[in-house]
Motif scaffolding. Structure first.
Motif, PDB file in Angstrom:
ATOM      1  N   GLY A   1      49.257  22.458  37.041  1.00  0.00           N
ATOM      2  CA  GLY A   1      49.232  21.612  35.855  1.00  0.00           C
ATOM      3  C   GLY A   1      47.830  21.337  35.346  1.00  0.00           C
ATOM      4  O   GLY A   1      46.826  21.681  35.982  1.00  0.00           O
ATOM      5  N   GLN A   2      47.780  20.695  34.188  1.00  0.00           N
ATOM      6  CA  GLN A   2      46.490  20.364  33.579  1.00  0.00           C
ATOM      7  C   GLN A   2      45.706  19.443  34.502  1.00  0.00           C
ATOM      8  O   GLN A   2      46.260  18.539  35.124  1.00  0.00           O
ATOM      9  N   GLY A   3      44.422  19.706  34.581  1.00  0.00           N
ATOM     10  CA  GLY A   3      43.554  18.903  35.437  1.00  0.00           C
ATOM     11  C   GLY A   3      43.283  19.567  36.762  1.00  0.00           C
ATOM     12  O   GLY A   3      42.214  19.397  37.338  1.00  0.00           O
ATOM     13  N   ARG A   4      44.276  20.346  37.269  1.00  0.00           N
ATOM     14  CA  ARG A   4      44.067  21.050  38.538  1.00  0.00           C
ATOM     15  C   ARG A   4      43.934  22.558  38.297  1.00  0.00           C
ATOM     16  O   ARG A   4      42.971  23.172  38.721  1.00  0.00           O
ATOM     17  N   ASN A   5      44.913  23.139  37.641  1.00  0.00           N
ATOM     18  CA  ASN A   5      44.832  24.577  37.275  1.00  0.00           C
ATOM     19  C   ASN A   5      44.275  25.429  38.417  1.00  0.00           C
ATOM     20  O   ASN A   5      43.298  26.148  38.254  1.00  0.00           O
ATOM     21  N   GLU A   6      44.914  25.367  39.571  1.00  0.00           N
ATOM     22  CA  GLU A   6      44.362  26.042  40.745  1.00  0.00           C
ATOM     23  C   GLU A   6      44.324  27.568  40.614  1.00  0.00           C
ATOM     24  O   GLU A   6      43.685  28.251  41.408  1.00  0.00           O
TER      25      GLU A   6
ATOM     26  N   ASP B   1      48.257  33.077  50.627  1.00  0.00           N
ATOM     27  CA  ASP B   1      48.056  32.185  51.769  1.00  0.00           C
ATOM     28  C   ASP B   1      46.578  31.900  52.050  1.00  0.00           C
ATOM     29  O   ASP B   1      46.242  30.861  52.633  1.00  0.00           O
ATOM     30  N   THR B   2      45.709  32.822  51.657  1.00  0.00           N
ATOM     31  CA  THR B   2      44.291  32.684  52.020  1.00  0.00           C
ATOM     32  C   THR B   2      43.358  32.433  50.835  1.00  0.00           C
ATOM     33  O   THR B   2      42.181  32.138  51.040  1.00  0.00           O
ATOM     34  N   ALA B   3      43.865  32.559  49.606  1.00  0.00           N
ATOM     35  CA  ALA B   3      43.004  32.360  48.437  1.00  0.00           C
ATOM     36  C   ALA B   3      42.419  30.944  48.454  1.00  0.00           C
ATOM     37  O   ALA B   3      43.155  29.960  48.555  1.00  0.00           O
ATOM     38  N   PRO B   4      41.099  30.828  48.362  1.00  0.00           N
ATOM     39  CA  PRO B   4      40.467  29.508  48.483  1.00  0.00           C
ATOM     40  C   PRO B   4      40.814  28.547  47.351  1.00  0.00           C
ATOM     41  O   PRO B   4      40.604  27.345  47.486  1.00  0.00           O
ATOM     42  N   VAL B   5      41.347  29.061  46.246  1.00  0.00           N
ATOM     43  CA  VAL B   5      41.648  28.175  45.104  1.00  0.00           C
ATOM     44  C   VAL B   5      42.854  27.281  45.369  1.00  0.00           C
ATOM     45  O   VAL B   5      43.023  26.243  44.727  1.00  0.00           O
ATOM     46  N   PHE B   6      43.728  27.680  46.324  1.00  0.00           N
ATOM     47  CA  PHE B   6      44.938  26.905  46.575  1.00  0.00           C
ATOM     48  C   PHE B   6      44.718  25.909  47.716  1.00  0.00           C
ATOM     49  O   PHE B   6      44.290  26.277  48.814  1.00  0.00           O
ATOM     50  N   LYS B   7      45.052  24.649  47.444  1.00  0.00           N
ATOM     51  CA  LYS B   7      44.930  23.589  48.450  1.00  0.00           C
ATOM     52  C   LYS B   7      46.300  23.353  49.099  1.00  0.00           C
ATOM     53  O   LYS B   7      47.327  23.397  48.416  1.00  0.00           O
ATOM     54  N   ASP B   8      46.314  23.088  50.395  1.00  0.00           N
ATOM     55  CA  ASP B   8      47.577  22.838  51.123  1.00  0.00           C
ATOM     56  C   ASP B   8      48.589  23.931  50.780  1.00  0.00           C
ATOM     57  O   ASP B   8      49.649  23.670  50.202  1.00  0.00           O
ATOM     58  N   VAL B   9      48.273  25.158  51.187  1.00  0.00           N
ATOM     59  CA  VAL B   9      49.035  26.332  50.731  1.00  0.00           C
ATOM     60  C   VAL B   9      50.502  26.307  51.151  1.00  0.00           C
ATOM     61  O   VAL B   9      51.345  26.941  50.500  1.00  0.00           O
ATOM     62  N   ASP B  10      50.864  25.582  52.215  1.00  0.00           N
ATOM     63  CA  ASP B  10      52.248  25.560  52.680  1.00  0.00           C
ATOM     64  C   ASP B  10      53.108  24.516  51.967  1.00  0.00           C
ATOM     65  O   ASP B  10      54.314  24.443  52.188  1.00  0.00           O
ATOM     66  N   VAL B  11      52.488  23.716  51.122  1.00  0.00           N
ATOM     67  CA  VAL B  11      53.207  22.630  50.437  1.00  0.00           C
ATOM     68  C   VAL B  11      53.720  23.120  49.084  1.00  0.00           C
ATOM     69  O   VAL B  11      52.990  23.747  48.310  1.00  0.00           O
TER      70      VAL B  11
ATOM     71  N   ASN C   1      58.781  28.518  26.351  1.00  0.00           N
ATOM     72  CA  ASN C   1      57.407  28.798  26.760  1.00  0.00           C
ATOM     73  C   ASN C   1      56.513  27.566  26.646  1.00  0.00           C
ATOM     74  O   ASN C   1      55.447  27.509  27.260  1.00  0.00           O
ATOM     75  N   GLY C   2      56.937  26.579  25.855  1.00  0.00           N
ATOM     76  CA  GLY C   2      56.162  25.351  25.691  1.00  0.00           C
ATOM     77  C   GLY C   2      56.440  24.294  26.745  1.00  0.00           C
ATOM     78  O   GLY C   2      55.815  23.233  26.753  1.00  0.00           O
ATOM     79  N   LEU C   3      57.378  24.582  27.655  1.00  0.00           N
ATOM     80  CA  LEU C   3      57.712  23.626  28.721  1.00  0.00           C
ATOM     81  C   LEU C   3      56.732  23.814  29.883  1.00  0.00           C
ATOM     82  O   LEU C   3      56.910  24.673  30.740  1.00  0.00           O
ATOM     83  N   GLN C   4      55.693  22.993  29.901  1.00  0.00           N
ATOM     84  CA  GLN C   4      54.582  23.204  30.831  1.00  0.00           C
ATOM     85  C   GLN C   4      54.972  22.936  32.282  1.00  0.00           C
ATOM     86  O   GLN C   4      54.585  23.686  33.181  1.00  0.00           O
ATOM     87  N   TYR C   5      55.745  21.865  32.526  1.00  0.00           N
ATOM     88  CA  TYR C   5      56.111  21.574  33.918  1.00  0.00           C
ATOM     89  C   TYR C   5      57.066  22.633  34.453  1.00  0.00           C
ATOM     90  O   TYR C   5      56.950  23.052  35.611  1.00  0.00           O
ATOM     91  N   LEU C   6      58.006  23.088  33.616  1.00  0.00           N
ATOM     92  CA  LEU C   6      58.912  24.163  34.026  1.00  0.00           C
ATOM     93  C   LEU C   6      58.113  25.402  34.421  1.00  0.00           C
ATOM     94  O   LEU C   6      58.401  26.041  35.439  1.00  0.00           O
ATOM     95  N   ASP C   7      57.079  25.725  33.639  1.00  0.00           N
ATOM     96  CA  ASP C   7      56.229  26.873  33.954  1.00  0.00           C
ATOM     97  C   ASP C   7      55.548  26.677  35.308  1.00  0.00           C
ATOM     98  O   ASP C   7      55.461  27.616  36.110  1.00  0.00           O
ATOM     99  N   CYS C   8      55.111  25.455  35.585  1.00  0.00           N
ATOM    100  CA  CYS C   8      54.466  25.153  36.869  1.00  0.00           C
ATOM    101  C   CYS C   8      55.444  25.348  38.031  1.00  0.00           C
ATOM    102  O   CYS C   8      55.058  25.871  39.088  1.00  0.00           O
ATOM    103  N   VAL C   9      56.690  24.921  37.841  1.00  0.00           N
ATOM    104  CA  VAL C   9      57.700  25.055  38.895  1.00  0.00           C
ATOM    105  C   VAL C   9      57.953  26.520  39.214  1.00  0.00           C
ATOM    106  O   VAL C   9      57.972  26.930  40.382  1.00  0.00           O
ATOM    107  N   ILE C  10      58.126  27.342  38.175  1.00  0.00           N
ATOM    108  CA  ILE C  10      58.390  28.765  38.388  1.00  0.00           C
ATOM    109  C   ILE C  10      57.182  29.432  39.042  1.00  0.00           C
ATOM    110  O   ILE C  10      57.326  30.239  39.967  1.00  0.00           O
ATOM    111  N   LYS C  11      55.981  29.077  38.598  1.00  0.00           N
ATOM    112  CA  LYS C  11      54.762  29.635  39.205  1.00  0.00           C
ATOM    113  C   LYS C  11      54.680  29.304  40.692  1.00  0.00           C
ATOM    114  O   LYS C  11      54.315  30.144  41.514  1.00  0.00           O
TER     115      LYS C  11
END
Length: 368
Positions: free
Chosen positions: A274-279, A257-267, A205-215
């Motif tokens: 991650g920290q700093g963006r937390n979309e 696909d339409t939530a405004p919080v996500f940038k470049d939704v197809d990428v 649970n402390g692996l932050q990048y792994l959590d980002c990948v799964i998300k």
């Protein structure tokens, strides 16, 4: 009951068994001289995980294979139109369910009679004990229904997400290498080996990048497109009145696909979480791969843990490459998966990340 089955304590006890199932499966994939159909094989993997880990059934591999085939017949026909004709999908689904329940009843009876050698409480143990705590012994039919529900919950969506995870790691080798870097920096991966005792629940649970990948896998490739809810109180939405008692459907995929919080939704970009963006930090319902509100998926923590354990094993002990010239197209029905199942060749690795000669008895030695 389900809150106990998927509690932190329960997940901690399941984790070593989940790891064994995944290790054993990856050894088998790597020992195959041909490419494998990832979607089909991850369905087998998640079914095996449900049977061996969640339910604690000690079913021989050959019998487990037969049970898996029957279960697939049941799932393929479960949503058929209820037309009760001899060769209809509905009739095939009913027959498969009856065969499946006979197999489950046999496994439950053997489990109830053989309580020796257990080193953890599985989900079925918790289900049985919960019934006793409330002064109600569960009937065999209730146990079979609960067992089938647990298998169903752990099966199709997790297989879909596992396939999407493998495809994205193939498409984005930099993401895979960044995962390895995090595992090395946290003392989990050393000289190509997972350090003994390092994979505890808190560590994972402390692996932050792994959590980002799964998300990000679950954002871009949400297995289920949406869900249904019953309107409890009349409300208005964009000038339309929605009456109490109506059934409404919400779309997970369209929301992502339409939530405004996500940038470049197809990428595919794990760093968006991650920290700093937390979309995903703004708003309650922009990111909802497991649904939302009080009816959110109860098994979401188990699903994420399984995906993380799989990603760790893939990053640590496997080399794999696409066996076709191009990546397949994706179909959304009945759950998200590649149209050809995703053909991939796996190679086993030794502790120095060198390929191992496949086909040895040792490759298939780990069992659960």
């Amino acid at each position: 009951v389900f809150s106990k089955i998927f509690s932190h304590e329960a997940l901690e006890s399941y984790l070593p068994k989940i790891q064994l199932v995944i290790k054993d499966t990856l050894r088998a994939w790597s020992s195959n001289p041909e490419s494998i159909n990832v979607y089909h094989e991850t369905q087998k993997l998640t079914f095996r995980m449900a049977i061996r880990v969640l339910l604690g059934f000690r079913i021989p591999d050959e019998e487990l294979g037969r049970l898996f085939e029957v279960y697939q017949q049941f799932v393929e026909n479960v949503f058929s139109l209820p037309v009760d004709l001899p060769f209809s999908g509905y009739r095939r689904g009913i027959r498969a369910r009856e065969t499946l329940q006979k197999g489950l009843e046999k496994a439950i009876q053997e489990k109830l009679q053989n309580t020796q050698g257990k080193d953890y409480a599985d989900a079925l143990d918790i289900l049985i004990e919960s019934g006793k705590e409330h002064g109600k012994e569960l009937t065999m039919q209730e146990l079979k229904d609960g067992t089938l529900e647990l298998i169903f919950a752990a099966y199709a969506t997790t297989a879909s997400a596992s396939t999407s995870l493998i495809m994205q790691l193939l498409k984005h080798p930099r993401v895979l290498e960044k995962l390895r870097e995090e595992l090395r920096s946290k003392g989990i991966l050393h000289n190509g080996c997972i350090c003994e005792g390092s994979l505890r629940l808190d560590n994972i649970n402390g692996l932050q990048y792994l959590d980002c990948v799964i998300k990000e896998v679950l954002r871009l490739f949400t297995p289920i497109s949406g869900g249904y809810r019953t309107v409890l109180q009349t409300f208005e939405l964009d000038g339309f009145q929605i009456p109490k008692g109506w059934s409404v459907m919400y779309s997970i995929r369209d929301t992502h696909d339409t939530a405004p919080v996500f940038k470049d939704v197809d990428v595919f970009d794990p760093d968006r979480f991650g920290q700093g963006r937390n979309e995903d930090k703004d708003g309650r319902f922009h990111y909802l791969p497991f649904g939302g509100g009080v009816r959110t998926c109860l098994g979401k923590h188990l699903a994420k843990l399984f995906l993380k354990a799989l990603a760790i094993e893939l990053a640590s002990t496997s080399r794999f490459e696409l066996a076709t010239r191009t990546f397949p197209k994706i179909t959304l029905v009945p759950v998200v998966h590649p149209v050809d199942g995703l053909k991939v060749k796996f190679f086993g690795l030794d502790s120095n990340q060198n390929e191992i000669l496949t086909g040895t008895d040792a490759m298939l030695g780990a069992t659960v």
